[in-house]
Design a protein around this motif. Structure first.
Motif, PDB file in Angstrom:
ATOM      1  N   THR A  32      -4.335  -2.594  -3.741  1.00 29.65           N
ATOM      2  CA  THR A  32      -5.715  -2.335  -3.604  1.00 29.65           C
ATOM      3  C   THR A  32      -6.491  -3.722  -3.639  1.00 29.65           C
ATOM      4  O   THR A  32      -7.271  -4.317  -3.169  1.00 29.65           O
ATOM      5  CB  THR A  32      -6.386  -1.279  -4.452  1.00 29.65           C
ATOM      6  N   TYR A  33      -6.352  -4.338  -5.049  1.00 30.98           N
ATOM      7  CA  TYR A  33      -7.127  -5.582  -5.482  1.00 30.98           C
ATOM      8  C   TYR A  33      -6.643  -6.661  -4.459  1.00 30.98           C
ATOM      9  O   TYR A  33      -7.422  -7.327  -4.047  1.00 30.98           O
ATOM     10  CB  TYR A  33      -6.550  -6.019  -6.948  1.00 30.98           C
TER      11      TYR A  33
ATOM     12  N   MET B 210      -2.686  -0.215  -7.871  1.00 31.96           N
ATOM     13  CA  MET B 210      -3.884  -0.590  -7.862  1.00 31.96           C
ATOM     14  C   MET B 210      -3.825  -2.294  -7.476  1.00 31.96           C
ATOM     15  O   MET B 210      -4.639  -3.001  -6.677  1.00 31.96           O
ATOM     16  CB  MET B 210      -4.809  -0.973  -9.149  1.00 31.96           C
TER      17      MET B 210
ATOM     18  N   THR C 220      -5.511  -6.853  -1.376  1.00 28.70           N
ATOM     19  CA  THR C 220      -6.032  -6.883   0.200  1.00 28.70           C
ATOM     20  C   THR C 220      -7.453  -6.943   0.217  1.00 28.70           C
ATOM     21  O   THR C 220      -8.036  -7.494   0.932  1.00 28.70           O
ATOM     22  CB  THR C 220      -5.608  -5.270   0.807  1.00 28.70           C
ATOM     23  N   ASN C 221      -8.327  -6.388  -0.969  1.00 26.85           N
ATOM     24  CA  ASN C 221      -9.437  -6.686  -1.171  1.00 26.85           C
ATOM     25  C   ASN C 221      -9.952  -8.129  -1.331  1.00 26.85           C
ATOM     26  O   ASN C 221     -10.936  -8.544  -0.836  1.00 26.85           O
ATOM     27  CB  ASN C 221     -10.193  -5.779  -2.382  1.00 26.85           C
TER      28      ASN C 221
ATOM     29  N   LYS D 276       0.776  -1.250   0.183  1.00 26.30           N
ATOM     30  CA  LYS D 276       0.051   0.055   0.131  1.00 26.30           C
ATOM     31  C   LYS D 276       0.893   1.288   0.044  1.00 26.30           C
ATOM     32  O   LYS D 276       0.172   2.395  -0.569  1.00 26.30           O
ATOM     33  CB  LYS D 276      -0.845  -0.030   1.240  1.00 26.30           C
TER      34      LYS D 276
END
Length: 247
Positions: A198-199, A195, A201-202, A176
């Motif tokens: 982000t992808y 990104m 950890t989501n 991050k």
């Protein structure tokens, strides 16, 4: 920012970063992505016979193909399906020109593609699962169950959130903070590589999609790699029992 799981958003991200994706992925993962691709192939059950044909879904740069073709040198053909034509074009130019006769490319949203039922002896996918939300994972599980032949095999792997690992805070800091910083200072990008964090950890991990695949009758093994920094699913579509003929 719009819906990060919208197919056109995903396509735009990977089209923009396709020129530098291979180098960035290898360096910023400290080589783990390459190791995990190899482990993904190793986790796949043995292919059913020679000349097998199958799909690489969310194929990206096709970096799994050398590992796949090394383990199964009699593979007949790989059909790469990816929404980003930029990723595939760079892959063929830089890595796979000598394999072009064994690789077919379909530029399409995997979940909207019209892949024929029971058309694949195998399905593989590396680092594409994170670009889907849970509803899309459910559709992917149904697609996998549909396109595999009875006895067909599969293996998929994805960078994941290693919850419970004592070094998780450092891992998340890398995803991050460090990756976006590298992009801003060295690559002058448009936050596309950021990104990935982000992808990832989501996404969480592959346990949920493992359950979805089992619900479709597939035999599934869930595996954690390097303390859960990557997770994978592998297994097969169970061939129906053949009733003995009456005498």
């Amino acid at each position: 920012m719009g819906d990060i799981y919208d197919p056109q958003f995903v396509k735009a991200v990977f089209d923009r970063c396709s020129d530098r994706y291979i180098t960035f992925s290898l360096i910023c993962s400290f080589g783990f992505t390459e190791r995990w691709r190899k482990q993904c192939v190793a986790a796949m059950p043995a292919l059913p016979g020679g000349g097998a044909r199958g799909y690489d879904l969310m194929a990206g740069t096709g970096e799994v193909w050398p590992h796949l073709l090394k383990r199964f040198d009699d593979v007949g053909a790989i059909t790469a399906v990816d929404i980003s034509s930029g990723m595939h074009r760079r892959a063929m130019e830089r890595l796979h020109a000598h394999r072009a006769h064994r690789i077919e490319f379909i530029e399409d949203d995997v979940l909207a593609s019209d892949l024929p039922p029971e058309s694949a002896d195998f399905v593989i996918s590396t680092f594409g699962l994170k670009t889907f939300n849970p509803e899309q994972h459910a559709r992917l599980a149904a697609l996998l169950a549909r396109v595999l032949k009875p006895g067909g095999v599969f293996s998929m792997i994805e960078a994941s959130d290693p919850k419970g690992w004592w070094l998780r805070p450092l891992y998340l800091l890398h995803l991050k903070v460090v990756l976006p910083l590298i992009e801003r200072t060295l690559l002058r990008g448009a936050q596309d590589f950021a990104m990935i964090g982000t992808y990832s950890t989501n996404f969480g991990n592959a346990a949920e999609i493992a359950a979805m695949l089992r619900a479709h009758g597939l035999e599934v093994k869930f595996t954690k790699y390097f303390f859960g920094c990557a997770t994978g699913v592998a297994g097969r579509k169970i061939a129906p029992m053949v009733e003995p003929s009456a005498k």
